[in-house]
Write an enzyme that holds these catalytic residues in place. Structure first.
Site, short mmCIF file in Angstrom:
data_model
loop_
_atom_site.label_atom_id
_atom_site.label_comp_id
_atom_site.label_asym_id
_atom_site.label_seq_id
_atom_site.Cartn_x
_atom_site.Cartn_y
_atom_site.Cartn_z
N HIS A 83 10.47 7.68 -22.79
CA HIS A 83 10.06 7.14 -24.10
C HIS A 83 8.55 7.22 -24.31
CE1 HIS A 83 9.91 2.78 -22.24
NE2 HIS A 83 9.14 3.62 -21.60
N ASN A 84 8.19 7.45 -25.57
CA ASN A 84 6.80 7.50 -26.03
C ASN A 84 6.01 8.70 -25.50
OD1 ASN A 84 7.35 5.01 -27.23
ND2 ASN A 84 6.56 3.89 -25.47
#
EC number: 2.3.1.191
Length: 342
Positions: A243-244
């Protein structure tokens, strides 16, 4: 063998940016490996160890570089980057036949979807509400497209690809079977009892134009910010993007590599197979990380980085491990000797 269109060598040379050596009117209808090629086919040589086939092949022409051109006794296309030419020849001589537009009767389509009439939706596809699918895009059998996702034009999602909700995909992108895009990131926090509490992942995955994602690769949605895959990025099978993460334009990532959360990878990078990148670090543009490289901190200068050890016999490796364990004691002994000398 799939027979495609027929071109003269001159036409092929113009299309791929090569120079003709020999008969420009020679007709070519297929690309084949040099050892198996037959009349009417063109082959290619990029490795010196295959040059012996230049005098043995039955091919009508060979694609090669300037250094080998003088050794070629038959028709040739000559260019500085034969591998690039080979890719272009395959596109010309082996064009893919795409299915016509339409939605298979077994597909399930939710409310308020916008599906271009030229798009092809295969058998048993599930498309949730508010999805947008652009012109000439192909969605293979059994794929699942989550609510509110948007897919651009001329994309190909092979069978059983899964897009979670709100995923964005640009134009001309390819996603291979089994890939999962937009699953929850691995966001957890321990409470006062030491138990793990899930942190909701409310970001999206944004994928640019001309991206290719391999089979069974996974790209997690962001926690708050989006996970972003830039234009022209190529991701191999079984790669994990957390994620991210942000991957810059035209970066390639080989199989089984992993990028931990909130890491940024620059443009035109190459990440080797089974490499692992730590979370919350930054990799600048034009970095090459060799296979099995373990990157624990940010890289600020372009170049080639390695951290794995080379292959040894088991006996040699065991000796090396023992010596590694002894390094701390050896360092202490060296310090004691230095004090005595002083």
């Amino acid at each position: 063998m799939t027979r495609g269109l027929t071109y003269s060598l001159t036409e092929l040379a113009t299309a791929i940016g090569a120079t003709v050596q020999g008969d420009g009117d020679c007709k070519i209808h297929n690309v084949a490996a040099i050892a198996q090629a037959q009349p009417g086919e063109i082959s290619f040589v990029t490795d010196r160890k295959y040059r012996k086939y230049l005098t043995q092949t039955k091919a009508s022409a060979i694609l090669l570089d300037e250094k080998l051109a003088s050794r070629c006794p038959i028709n040739a296309l000559v260019m500085s980057n034969p591998k690039l030419g080979f890719a272009k020849l395959l596109t010309l001589l082996r064009p893919q036949s795409l299915p016509t537009g339409g939605i298979h009767p077994t597909a399930v389509v939710g409310a308020n979807c916008q599906i271009d009439p030229s798009a092809h939706i295969g058998a048993h596809v599930v498309i949730e509400e508010d999805v947008v699918i652009g012109p000439r895009t192909l969605i293979g059998a059994g794929a699942s497209i989550g609510r509110g996702s948007q897919i651009g034009s001329d994309c190909c999602l092979h069978s059983r690809v899964t897009l979670y909700s709100q995923t964005r995909i640009g134009d001309r992108s390819i996603i291979h079977s089994g890939a999962v895009i937009g699953a929850d990131g691995f966001g957890l926090i321990q409470d006062e009892k030491g138990e793990w509490v899930k942190i909701p992942q409310v970001g999206r995955v944004i994928i640019g134009d001309d991206v290719e994602i391999g089979a069974n690769a996974t790209i997690d949605r962001g926690a708050l910010d989006d996970t972003v895959i830039g234009n022209g990025v190529k991701i191999d099978d079984l790669v994990m993007i957390a994620h991210n993460v942000r991957i810059g334009d035209h970066t390639v990532i080989a199989g089984c590599a992993g990028v931990a959360g909130s890491t940024t990878v620059g443009r035109h990078c190459m990440i080797g197979a089974s490499a692992g990148l730590n979370g919350h670090i930054e990799i600048c543009d034009n970095v090459i990380i060799t296979g099995m490289g373990m990157i624990q901190k940010s890289i600020t200068k372009p170049g080639i980085y390695s951290s794995g050890t080379g292959m040894q016999t088991n006996r040699e490796w065991r000796k090396s491990v023992i010596r590694f364990w002894q390094l701390d004691e050896l360092a202490k002994r060296l310090k004691r000797l230095e004090k005595l000398i002083r």
